[in-house]
Design a protein around this motif. Structure first.
Motif, mmCIF file in Angstrom:
data_model
loop_
_atom_site.group_PDB
_atom_site.id
_atom_site.type_symbol
_atom_site.label_atom_id
_atom_site.label_comp_id
_atom_site.label_asym_id
_atom_site.label_seq_id
_atom_site.Cartn_x
_atom_site.Cartn_y
_atom_site.Cartn_z
ATOM 1 N N GLY A 1 51.610 47.392 35.036
ATOM 2 C CA GLY A 1 50.998 48.587 34.485
ATOM 3 C C GLY A 1 49.999 49.275 35.390
ATOM 4 O O GLY A 1 49.378 50.263 34.990
ATOM 5 N N CYS A 2 49.833 48.781 36.621
ATOM 6 C CA CYS A 2 48.802 49.332 37.501
ATOM 7 C C CYS A 2 49.389 49.643 38.879
ATOM 8 O O CYS A 2 50.180 48.872 39.416
ATOM 9 C CB CYS A 2 47.651 48.335 37.647
ATOM 10 N N VAL A 3 48.971 50.757 39.440
ATOM 11 C CA VAL A 3 49.441 51.133 40.779
ATOM 12 C C VAL A 3 48.585 50.508 41.872
ATOM 13 O O VAL A 3 48.888 50.661 43.051
ATOM 14 C CB VAL A 3 49.463 52.671 40.947
ATOM 15 N N HIS A 4 47.520 49.808 41.475
ATOM 16 C CA HIS A 4 46.603 49.227 42.453
ATOM 17 C C HIS A 4 46.835 47.727 42.589
ATOM 18 O O HIS A 4 47.355 47.074 41.691
ATOM 19 C CB HIS A 4 45.153 49.482 42.029
ATOM 20 N N SER A 5 46.395 47.185 43.706
ATOM 21 C CA SER A 5 46.552 45.761 43.976
ATOM 22 C C SER A 5 45.384 44.968 43.386
ATOM 23 O O SER A 5 44.331 45.524 43.040
ATOM 24 C CB SER A 5 46.595 45.530 45.484
ATOM 25 N N VAL A 6 45.570 43.647 43.322
ATOM 26 C CA VAL A 6 44.478 42.783 42.880
ATOM 27 C C VAL A 6 43.287 42.858 43.849
ATOM 28 O O VAL A 6 42.140 42.964 43.395
ATOM 29 C CB VAL A 6 44.969 41.331 42.705
ATOM 30 N N PRO A 7 43.493 42.835 45.178
ATOM 31 C CA PRO A 7 42.337 42.992 46.074
ATOM 32 C C PRO A 7 41.591 44.309 45.867
ATOM 33 O O PRO A 7 40.362 44.365 46.014
ATOM 34 C CB PRO A 7 42.955 42.912 47.473
ATOM 35 N N TRP A 8 42.318 45.380 45.546
ATOM 36 C CA TRP A 8 41.662 46.652 45.227
ATOM 37 C C TRP A 8 40.711 46.462 44.055
ATOM 38 O O TRP A 8 39.554 46.914 44.073
ATOM 39 C CB TRP A 8 42.716 47.703 44.886
ATOM 40 N N THR B 1 34.658 50.260 36.862
ATOM 41 C CA THR B 1 35.926 50.010 37.547
ATOM 42 C C THR B 1 37.097 50.544 36.739
ATOM 43 O O THR B 1 38.023 51.158 37.288
ATOM 44 C CB THR B 1 36.093 48.508 37.808
ATOM 45 N N ALA B 2 37.068 50.322 35.432
ATOM 46 C CA ALA B 2 38.142 50.826 34.579
ATOM 47 C C ALA B 2 38.240 52.343 34.664
ATOM 48 O O ALA B 2 39.345 52.908 34.691
ATOM 49 C CB ALA B 2 37.922 50.382 33.137
ATOM 50 N N ALA B 3 37.095 53.004 34.728
ATOM 51 C CA ALA B 3 37.093 54.470 34.770
ATOM 52 C C ALA B 3 37.762 55.007 36.029
ATOM 53 O O ALA B 3 38.320 56.108 36.018
ATOM 54 C CB ALA B 3 35.658 54.991 34.680
ATOM 55 N N ASP C 1 47.951 51.692 33.140
ATOM 56 C CA ASP C 1 47.921 51.215 31.756
ATOM 57 C C ASP C 1 46.993 50.008 31.690
ATOM 58 O O ASP C 1 47.403 48.872 31.959
ATOM 59 C CB ASP C 1 49.335 50.843 31.299
ATOM 60 N N LEU C 2 45.751 50.251 31.334
ATOM 61 C CA LEU C 2 44.765 49.172 31.338
ATOM 62 C C LEU C 2 44.930 48.227 30.163
ATOM 63 O O LEU C 2 44.279 47.177 30.113
ATOM 64 C CB LEU C 2 43.350 49.755 31.356
ATOM 65 N N THR D 1 39.081 36.552 30.891
ATOM 66 C CA THR D 1 38.935 36.986 32.273
ATOM 67 C C THR D 1 38.397 38.418 32.274
ATOM 68 O O THR D 1 38.487 39.127 31.266
ATOM 69 C CB THR D 1 40.277 36.952 33.025
ATOM 70 N N ALA D 2 37.861 38.836 33.402
ATOM 71 C CA ALA D 2 37.311 40.186 33.538
ATOM 72 C C ALA D 2 38.432 41.133 33.950
ATOM 73 O O ALA D 2 38.978 41.017 35.050
ATOM 74 C CB ALA D 2 36.200 40.196 34.586
ATOM 75 N N ALA D 3 38.800 42.051 33.055
ATOM 76 C CA ALA D 3 39.902 42.976 33.328
ATOM 77 C C ALA D 3 39.421 44.409 33.137
ATOM 78 O O ALA D 3 38.873 44.999 34.064
ATOM 79 C CB ALA D 3 41.100 42.654 32.434
#
Length: 281
Positions: free
Chosen positions: A47-54, A86-88, A95-96, A190-192
């Protein structure tokens, strides 16, 4: 405080999903550390276009900045605000609400001339070495106490031959079972993307005079104790204090290499990202 840190990817061909940082304000008064372990999602849509390191870079950076610039905020409030910030930054593209949206475990600590505060969420660990010689591991054990049926699934997966079709299928079922428990009352946190998860973290405050050192470790480094059983938490803290963070990671790598198929010491990954921060008063 004297600071030392080290981090290393489990696989040199993949980005390191751990995040480690320390801030010592120019005023010379106090400081803070933040350690995150990004959760590696299984193959497929998250659901996310970003990576975990991002994600870990942004969440960790926001936490560190707030920890030192907003001393009026508790570490719980710092984590909540950093999650919201970060969510913003990616709510408009991602899709958070997806269960595999980027997320991380968290260790944070902050100290002043008088006090030391800490926060731990999920399975990274903070070792608090006290002036009396004792070492207190601050551990969020909810991931260790999953329902018996889910733990049985994990054991069944690890008993199957690595790289087999049977193991891959069983692993997918196990992952789905764990995902259903993430950020639920009967599971673990976990922090999401939800700032309210910050209230689920373990927190505490102690007089600085009682604290000798802090050692923050992601679960790739805690393997020395809780997977390979090479020493106690107190011995782990002593090893890092005397030989440095990289020495602990090197010992973990040697143990991993001696058991490349996870036969003697079952674990989800033969090698994992590892990060260690050590701060001495």
């Amino acid at each position: 405080m004297r600071i030392a840190l080290a981090t290393e990817p489990g696989d040199p061909q993949r980005p390191n999903e751990d995040y480690a940082s320390v801030a010592l304000p120019a005023s010379g008064e106090g400081g803070a550390l933040v350690l995150l372990d990004g959760v590696t999602p299984p193959e497929g849509d998250d659901g996310c276009v970003h990576s975990v390191p991002w994600f870990t870079a942004r969440l960790g950076g926001a936490m560190l900045e707030l920890s030192v610039s907003r001393r009026d905020m508790t570490l719980t409030e710092v984590l909540a605000a950093a999650l919201a910030e970060t969510a913003a930054t990616h709510r408009g593209t991602c899709d958070l609400s997806h269960p595999r949206t980027p997320q991380a475990t968290v260790v944070a600590a902050r100290w002043s001339a008088d006090t030391v505060e800490h926060l731990v969420l999920s399975d990274s660990v903070l070792l608090v070495a006290k002036a009396d010689g004792s070492v207190q591991p601050v551990r969020d054990t909810r991931l260790d106490t999953l329902p018996p049926a889910v733990r049985a699934q994990r054991a069944a997966v690890r008993a199957l031959p690595r790289d087999s079709a049977e193991r891959a299928a069983a692993a997918r079922e196990y992952v789905r079972a764990v995902e259903a428990l993430r950020n639920t009352e009967n599971g673990f946190f976990t922090a999401a993307a939800d700032p309210s998860v910050a209230t689920r973290a373990l927190t505490g405050t102690a007089p600085r005079a009682e604290i000798r050192s802090l050692t923050a470790l992601t679960d790739g480094a805690t393997r020395w104790v809780d997977v390979f059983h090479a020493g106690t938490w107190a011995e782990c803290a002593a090893l890092v204090a005397t030989a440095g963070p990289q020495a602990l990671i090197d010992r973990v790598r040697a143990l991993e290499n001696a058991d490349p198929h996870s036969t003697t010491h079952p674990r989800g990954k033969p090698h994992d990202d590892a990060a260690v921060i050590h701060a001495t008063t």
